[in-house]
Design an enzyme around this catalytic site. Structure first.
Site, PDB file in Angstrom:
ATOM      1  N   ASN A   1       0.829  -1.201   0.000  1.00 33.98           N
ATOM      2  CA  ASN A   1       0.000   0.000   0.000  1.00 33.98           C
ATOM      3  C   ASN A   1       0.868   1.259   0.000  1.00 33.98           C
ATOM      4  O   ASN A   1       1.850   1.354   0.745  1.00 33.98           O
ATOM      5  CB  ASN A   1      -0.940  -0.013   1.209  1.00 33.98           C
ATOM      6  CG  ASN A   1      -1.977  -1.115   1.092  1.00 33.98           C
ATOM      7  OD1 ASN A   1      -2.973  -0.983   0.423  1.00 33.98           O
ATOM      8  ND2 ASN A   1      -1.704  -2.246   1.750  1.00 33.98           N
TER       9      ASN A   1
ATOM     10  N   ASP B   1      -6.895  -7.090   6.785  1.00 31.93           N
ATOM     11  CA  ASP B   1      -8.266  -6.784   7.217  1.00 31.93           C
ATOM     12  C   ASP B   1      -9.323  -7.219   6.214  1.00 31.93           C
ATOM     13  O   ASP B   1     -10.511  -6.985   6.422  1.00 31.93           O
ATOM     14  CB  ASP B   1      -8.409  -5.285   7.485  1.00 31.93           C
ATOM     15  CG  ASP B   1      -8.167  -4.435   6.237  1.00 31.93           C
ATOM     16  OD1 ASP B   1      -7.598  -4.956   5.251  1.00 31.93           O
ATOM     17  OD2 ASP B   1      -8.548  -3.246   6.242  1.00 31.93           O
TER      18      ASP B   1
ATOM     19  N   ASP C   1      -3.527  -0.630  11.316  1.00 34.79           N
ATOM     20  CA  ASP C   1      -3.656   0.683  10.662  1.00 34.79           C
ATOM     21  C   ASP C   1      -5.079   1.228  10.863  1.00 34.79           C
ATOM     22  O   ASP C   1      -5.622   1.910   9.997  1.00 34.79           O
ATOM     23  CB  ASP C   1      -3.317   0.600   9.178  1.00 34.79           C
ATOM     24  CG  ASP C   1      -2.963   1.967   8.581  1.00 34.79           C
ATOM     25  OD1 ASP C   1      -2.612   2.876   9.350  1.00 34.79           O
ATOM     26  OD2 ASP C   1      -3.061   2.125   7.350  1.00 34.79           O
TER      27      ASP C   1
ATOM     28  N   ALA D   1      -8.429   4.877   3.499  1.00 35.23           N
ATOM     29  CA  ALA D   1      -7.986   5.689   4.635  1.00 35.23           C
ATOM     30  C   ALA D   1      -7.866   4.829   5.886  1.00 35.23           C
ATOM     31  O   ALA D   1      -8.668   4.918   6.805  1.00 35.23           O
ATOM     32  CB  ALA D   1      -8.964   6.841   4.869  1.00 35.23           C
TER      33      ALA D   1
END
EC number: 3.5.1.25
Length: 380
Positions: A217, A246, A272, A307
């Site tokens: 990422n 996730d 994160d 995000a």
């Protein structure tokens, strides 16, 4: 305290043995203390999230002790016993406020250990930005992207009383290699939010960078002719990589492939997570930018960039085992031992060894948390 009849994570495998605590630490025996029957359950070290931004409706960058306390309460209830939250790309003034608040929160926890029966322990801070690439800023605020600046880092480190354990840099930015040379003895440097090619990333690792922030990422993809940061990290056995497992950031096949590429000893699971973690769908914020959360996906409203996550580290670990199909004994190390080693906490955290802080989680075979122990005291 004694924990009996459980399958205890030890040296990379599960063994049936007794776990004992003496005060705040694991010990050979605890005398006539409280007994917990862990029959049919796993006993694993307390999880350590070294990279997350918020949860339960608050953000580390709110810059208040109250927000940090609220975050820490949520994290501990979800099996994360030690936290190492991350800043965002903000002004030095805002980062100073956050650093001071973290120092105060850390001091309060040290002064009153009873707080640790309610809160995860703040063990450090992760500086994610502002020394990043504008082209790969992701959800970071472009207004505050800053050239690598060792003296700025040191000013913030002083305000935080040395809590910063990781600092990110985009190695292609002017002055980045000099920055790594300057600070590598003071903080762990991680490559992040970068357009770096293979050779540039390789050079950064040769200069002393030792980590890659949320692998895949905010960096160029791995391709057969341009392996980029991912290939350079794989080639350097001194480098560890973070992964957000996730179900949004990485496909299960990518997770499996990464474990084959890097091996279980070099992967750090992170969440994160942002402030919407543990909250319903809606509009939230991250680093001063508006975020839309729908299901388990969070995106900036301005451009749709992902995000952060809305999944805590325990559930990331669970996803990696149940959905990606990795062995539990490999995955648990990536959420406990490896992060502790990466940020210099291994002497007292990350495993169920005598003399270390007695932080552990008892989970059943369906990955339901049955009990949490923090510094030798039960939480649930």
């Amino acid at each position: 305290m004694k924990i009996l009849n459980g399958k205890v994570f030890e040296n990379g495998k599960f063994v049936e043995k007794k776990v004992a605590t003496d005060g705040s630490f694991f010990a050979a025996d605890s005398g006539d203390g409280k007994e917990i029957d862990a029959a049919g359950c796993y006993v694993i070290p307390g999880l350590i999230d070294i990279h997350f931004h918020g949860c339960a409706g608050v953000d580390f960058c709110d810059g208040t002790v109250e927000a940090m306390r609220h975050m820490a309460e949520y994290e501990l209830q979800n099996g994360i016993t030690s936290i190492h939250p991350a800043t965002m790309t903000l002004s030095e003034e805002e980062l100073t406020t956050i650093s001071k608040a973290a120092k105060t929160f850390h001091e309060e926890q040290k002064a009153d250990e009873t707080l640790l029966t309610k809160e995860a322990e703040l063990v450090g801070i992760y500086m994610e930005g502002p020394f990043i690439s504008m082209e790969k800023k992701g959800a970071q605020n472009p207004l505050y992207v800053h050239k690598p600046d060792a003296e700025m880092f040191r000013r913030l480190q002083k305000e935080a009383d040395g809590l910063y354990r990781v600092c990110v840099v985009a190695p292609e930015e002017p002055g980045a290699m000099e920055f790594i040379d300057s600070v590598k003895g003071e903080v762990r440097v991680s490559v992040a939010h970068t357009t770096a090619d293979y050779d540039t990333a390789k050079e950064a690792f040769e200069h002393g960078a030792r980590q890659v922030t949320h692998l895949y990422n905010a960096m160029p993809p791995f391709t057969h002719r341009a392996p980029g940061v991912i290939g350079a990290a794989c080639d350097n056995e001194n480098v560890m990589v973070e992964m957000i497992c996730d179900g949004v950031h990485l496909h299960p096949s990518t997770i499996r492939t990464s474990f084959k590429m890097f091996g279980k000893d070099r992967i750090i699971l992170i969440s994160d997570s942002m402030m919407a973690t543990g909250k319903p769908d809606g509009i939230y914020s991250l680093g001063g930018q508006e975020v839309q959360v729908h299901g388990n996906k969070a995106t900036l409203t301005v451009d749709g960039a992902i995000a952060g996550s809305v999944t805590n580290l325990f559930n990331c670990m669970k996803f990696t085992v149940k959905e990606a199909g990795l062995p539990f004994e490999e995955v648990v190390a990536c959420a406990t031992e490896n992060p502790a080693k990466a940020v210099g906490l291994w002497e007292k955290y990350g495993s169920i060894d005598n003399g270390k802080y007695a932080d552990c989680v008892i989970v059943d075979e369906d990955f339901n948390i049955r009990q949490i122990v923090k510094h030798g005291k039960t939480v649930l």
